[in-house]
Design a protein around this motif. Structure first.
Motif, PDB file in Angstrom:
ATOM      1  N   ILE A   1       0.862  -1.344  -0.127  1.00  0.00           N
ATOM      2  CA  ILE A   1       0.015   0.212   0.030  1.00  0.00           C
ATOM      3  C   ILE A   1       0.786   0.980  -0.015  1.00  0.00           C
ATOM      4  N   ILE A   2       1.783   1.129   0.810  1.00  0.00           N
ATOM      5  CA  ILE A   2       2.713   2.393   0.974  1.00  0.00           C
ATOM      6  C   ILE A   2       3.416   2.662  -0.388  1.00  0.00           C
ATOM      7  N   ASP A   3       4.250   1.508  -0.872  1.00  0.00           N
ATOM      8  CA  ASP A   3       4.870   1.857  -2.090  1.00  0.00           C
ATOM      9  C   ASP A   3       4.128   2.329  -3.186  1.00  0.00           C
ATOM     10  N   ARG A   4       2.796   1.931  -3.441  1.00  0.00           N
ATOM     11  CA  ARG A   4       1.912   2.410  -4.287  1.00  0.00           C
ATOM     12  C   ARG A   4       1.396   3.843  -4.214  1.00  0.00           C
ATOM     13  N   LEU A   5       1.149   4.120  -2.953  1.00  0.00           N
ATOM     14  CA  LEU A   5       0.718   5.490  -2.720  1.00  0.00           C
ATOM     15  C   LEU A   5       1.852   6.610  -2.907  1.00  0.00           C
ATOM     16  N   ARG A   6       2.924   6.117  -2.402  1.00  0.00           N
ATOM     17  CA  ARG A   6       4.190   6.961  -2.399  1.00  0.00           C
ATOM     18  C   ARG A   6       4.520   7.203  -3.815  1.00  0.00           C
ATOM     19  N   ALA A   7       4.494   6.152  -4.890  1.00  0.00           N
ATOM     20  CA  ALA A   7       4.757   6.464  -6.168  1.00  0.00           C
ATOM     21  C   ALA A   7       3.920   7.054  -6.926  1.00  0.00           C
ATOM     22  N   THR A   8       2.483   7.103  -6.447  1.00  0.00           N
ATOM     23  CA  THR A   8       1.289   8.138  -7.145  1.00  0.00           C
ATOM     24  C   THR A   8       1.544   9.413  -6.458  1.00  0.00           C
ATOM     25  N   ALA A   9       1.756   9.587  -5.299  1.00  0.00           N
ATOM     26  CA  ALA A   9       2.086  10.784  -4.763  1.00  0.00           C
ATOM     27  C   ALA A   9       2.959  11.637  -5.386  1.00  0.00           C
ATOM     28  N   LEU A  10       4.217  10.903  -5.472  1.00  0.00           N
ATOM     29  CA  LEU A  10       5.392  11.726  -5.891  1.00  0.00           C
ATOM     30  C   LEU A  10       5.276  11.902  -7.387  1.00  0.00           C
ATOM     31  N   SER A  11       4.099  11.223  -8.098  1.00  0.00           N
ATOM     32  CA  SER A  11       4.183  11.669  -9.531  1.00  0.00           C
ATOM     33  C   SER A  11       3.510  13.029  -9.767  1.00  0.00           C
ATOM     34  N   LYS A  12       2.975  13.496  -8.659  1.00  0.00           N
ATOM     35  CA  LYS A  12       2.371  14.860  -8.716  1.00  0.00           C
ATOM     36  C   LYS A  12       3.295  16.074  -8.579  1.00  0.00           C
ATOM     37  N   PRO A  13       3.428  16.997  -9.320  1.00  0.00           N
ATOM     38  CA  PRO A  13       4.489  17.987  -9.467  1.00  0.00           C
ATOM     39  C   PRO A  13       4.378  18.783  -8.204  1.00  0.00           C
ATOM     40  N   ARG A  14       3.478  19.190  -7.626  1.00  0.00           N
ATOM     41  CA  ARG A  14       3.414  19.736  -6.283  1.00  0.00           C
ATOM     42  C   ARG A  14       3.718  18.920  -4.842  1.00  0.00           C
ATOM     43  N   ILE A  15       4.070  17.816  -5.201  1.00  0.00           N
ATOM     44  CA  ILE A  15       4.263  16.957  -3.911  1.00  0.00           C
ATOM     45  C   ILE A  15       5.865  16.559  -3.887  1.00  0.00           C
ATOM     46  N   HIS A  16       6.531  16.985  -2.996  1.00  0.00           N
ATOM     47  CA  HIS A  16       7.982  16.631  -2.826  1.00  0.00           C
ATOM     48  C   HIS A  16       8.342  15.935  -1.595  1.00  0.00           C
ATOM     49  N   LEU A  17       9.255  14.864  -1.635  1.00  0.00           N
ATOM     50  CA  LEU A  17       9.679  14.160  -0.568  1.00  0.00           C
ATOM     51  C   LEU A  17      11.105  14.504  -0.082  1.00  0.00           C
ATOM     52  N   TYR A  18      11.391  14.537   1.341  1.00  0.00           N
ATOM     53  CA  TYR A  18      12.684  14.624   1.912  1.00  0.00           C
ATOM     54  C   TYR A  18      12.496  13.515   2.885  1.00  0.00           C
ATOM     55  N   GLU A  19      13.787  12.754   2.640  1.00  0.00           N
ATOM     56  CA  GLU A  19      14.163  11.477   3.371  1.00  0.00           C
ATOM     57  C   GLU A  19      14.906  11.769   4.490  1.00  0.00           C
ATOM     58  N   VAL A  20      14.523  12.536   5.524  1.00  0.00           N
ATOM     59  CA  VAL A  20      15.006  12.934   6.651  1.00  0.00           C
ATOM     60  C   VAL A  20      13.988  12.869   7.656  1.00  0.00           C
ATOM     61  N   ARG A  21      14.185  12.901   8.904  1.00  0.00           N
ATOM     62  CA  ARG A  21      13.257  12.999  10.143  1.00  0.00           C
ATOM     63  C   ARG A  21      12.996  14.475  10.572  1.00  0.00           C
ATOM     64  N   GLY A  22      12.015  14.544  10.922  1.00  0.00           N
ATOM     65  CA  GLY A  22      11.278  15.903  11.293  1.00  0.00           C
ATOM     66  C   GLY A  22      11.404  15.844  13.069  1.00  0.00           C
ATOM     67  N   VAL A  23      12.306  16.756  13.486  1.00  0.00           N
ATOM     68  CA  VAL A  23      12.666  16.765  14.738  1.00  0.00           C
ATOM     69  C   VAL A  23      12.178  17.731  15.857  1.00  0.00           C
ATOM     70  N   ASP A  24      11.689  18.790  15.402  1.00  0.00           N
ATOM     71  CA  ASP A  24      11.104  19.797  16.175  1.00  0.00           C
ATOM     72  C   ASP A  24      10.293  20.837  15.446  1.00  0.00           C
ATOM     73  N   VAL A  25       9.415  21.327  16.036  1.00  0.00           N
ATOM     74  CA  VAL A  25       8.547  22.545  15.492  1.00  0.00           C
ATOM     75  C   VAL A  25       9.124  23.868  15.543  1.00  0.00           C
ATOM     76  N   ILE A  26       9.054  24.317  14.448  1.00  0.00           N
ATOM     77  CA  ILE A  26       9.643  25.798  14.467  1.00  0.00           C
ATOM     78  C   ILE A  26       8.383  26.846  14.626  1.00  0.00           C
ATOM     79  N   ARG A  27       8.684  27.695  15.669  1.00  0.00           N
ATOM     80  CA  ARG A  27       7.511  28.770  15.934  1.00  0.00           C
ATOM     81  C   ARG A  27       7.846  30.113  15.606  1.00  0.00           C
ATOM     82  N   SER A  28       6.766  30.922  15.403  1.00  0.00           N
ATOM     83  CA  SER A  28       7.214  32.514  15.503  1.00  0.00           C
ATOM     84  C   SER A  28       5.723  32.958  15.956  1.00  0.00           C
ATOM     85  N   GLU A  29       5.779  33.965  16.965  1.00  0.00           N
ATOM     86  CA  GLU A  29       4.852  34.453  17.645  1.00  0.00           C
ATOM     87  C   GLU A  29       3.798  33.702  18.065  1.00  0.00           C
TER      88      GLU A  29
END
Length: 473
Positions: A105-133
């Protein structure tokens, strides 16, 4: 430090994150997915079964066909096996569901999602939230990169660390463990159905996966042995009289020889899923026991609910308030339903056995089967329906247990259901079995449908400065 800007940043590229990415990209938004893992962990047990309501939503997003192309099996309902009497066939009322190995499921959904020009993948981990005000404005990644966003979607699972970083809390309870293996789908008595077996301990869920295989998931209570040597004996001991012999023998062999898939089952409850600039989605916003296969259906609902709110209000807090309200309206009933059904199938005290027999008696009516499947599939998320159906089950249990047990049948699960729906303060021993049989509970339930969740959740929904959770509607 690299800094890139997107309309939406999604922390988590699992099932919910991918569906949310496609839903939001279809609105013309630029979306970044942050996900460090290229594949699902090899021995992890994840959801494989998607109920019809979610299948319909995936079809509208162009995501159903890739899964069918990968060999997904159609699921037309469930065959429920009790410790007494013949099985009951519970049919979906509309289109079928589907099941496919989670990794595929994940392999097929990822391939379909990344075929869309507006979706971009970063193979890193999110570690914290950035805040402003006081507002979430982006995500700090493990490689030092910062992705800025107008909306941050946290979809990093039930053990979400970013949920805490947003200042949102969750109550998590370990319920049991699930261990899975595969057998030939030909061994399933009803080839296009899921199968639920009640034993003398936790239940077994078996269903076709496609390509001639079926998954067998065993629910192992806390404290019970679950290793390769222990599982075959556990199955033989507790399900010997409750499963078809050929299927049981194949499962015993599979659990003794195959690499086992496993997962701890948690109930994760949140009371708020939105803050300024960010929301929780999927298991990060709450999770139920997988016995009812509710996880992926709820994740799809989260994704389409968020996209609908953004389409209506734009990328602003008003949309996030609307998302939270609508999400809990759907989720609260599913949480109570999942826990209630799991409790009925796993326990074997006299009162619960009587209640399970009452449930099976109720399912012998067309009305009972239809109403239960509409709740299971997410086609009906009304709190009134849930407790009305529970009252019918209690009524069907009449005469099967002593008065003491019957009182427990009514009070225990109803109190638990009200607590799950946020009405602990209104529940007392005054709710008797006779009142449960009558539909007098309904007067209290309108508030749930109006607020979309518990009173505390409604209060928590008030994102700073928003005077009323209903203001967005």
């Amino acid at each position: 430090m690299n800094r890139l800007s997107y309309d939406v940043v999604i922390a988590g590229g699992g099932f919910g994150g991918l569906v949310a990415a496609v839903s939001l990209a279809n609105l013309g938004l630029d979306v970044a997915i942050v996900e460090p893992r290229a594949h699902t962990p090899e021995h992890a047990l994840r959801g494989d079964l998607i109920h019809p309501r979610a299948v319909g939503a995936l079809a509208a997003l162009g995501l159903e066909e890739p899964l069918r192309g990968a060999g997904a099996a159609e699921i037309h309902g469930f065959a429920a096996y009790s410790t007494e009497g013949p099985p009951i066939l519970l049919h979906y009322t509309g289109q079928p569901g589907i099941a496919l190995e989670h990794r595929r499921i994940i392999d097929r959904l990822r391939a379909t999602a990344l075929s869309k020009p507006r979706i971009h993948l970063y193979e890193v981990r999110g570690v914290d939230v950035i805040r402003s005000e006081g507002r979430a404005v982006g995500l700090l990644c493990s490689d030092g990169m910062t992705l800025s966003s107008r909306l941050l979607v946290v979809a990093d699972g039930r053990h979400s660390k970013l949920r805490t970083a947003l200042g949102l809390s969750a109550t998590s309870t370990v319920l049991s463990h699930s261990v899975g293996a595969t057998v030939s789908a030909e061994l399933l008595p009803h080839p296009s159905y899921g199968h639920v077996f009640a034993g003398t301990k936790g239940p077994i869920l078996a269903y076709p996966l496609g390509d001639g295989f079926a998954r067998v998931n065993v629910d192992v209570p806390m404290g019970s042995p679950r290793g390769r040597d222990a599982l075959p004996e556990y199955l033989s001991t507790h399900f010997d009289a409750h499963m078809p012999r050929a299927l049981l023998n194949a499962a015993v062999t599979a659990f003794g020889t195959q690499p086992l898939l496993g997962a701890a089952n948690h109930a994760v409850i949140t009371e708020a899923c939105a803050v300024h600039g960010a929301v929780l989605l999927g298991d990060a916003g709450g999770a139920s026991h997988p016995f009812t296969a509710t996880g992926m259906t709820s994740a799809v609902n989260d994704a389409i609910t968020l996209a609908a709110a953004v389409a209506q209000y734009g990328l602003c807090d008003r949309a996030l308030v609307a998302y939270q309200r609508r999400r809990y309206r759907f989720v609260r009933v599913r949480e109570a339903f999942a826990q209630g059904l799991y409790d009925i199938f796993r326990a074997n005290d006299p009162a619960t056995r009587a209640l399970r027999n009452g449930l099976f008696r109720y399912w012998r009516s067309a009305r009972g089967r239809r109403a239960s499947m509409q709740l299971l599939a997410g086609e009906d998320s009304s709190a009134r329906t849930f407790l009305t159906e529970y009252a019918h089950v209690v009524a069907a249990t009449s005469g099967e247990a002593m008065a003491e047990a019957r009182r427990d049948l009514a009070l225990g699960p109803i109190v638990a259901a009200f607590r799950g729906l946020g009405f602990a303060g209104r529940t007392s021993v005054a709710i008797t079995w006779e009142r449960a049989r009558m539909d007098v509970l309904g007067r209290s339930l309108d508030a749930i449908d109006r607020t979309g969740g518990s009173p505390r959740a409604v209060r928590a929904a008030r994102i700073n400065g928003t005077s009323d959770v209903g203001a967005a509607e």
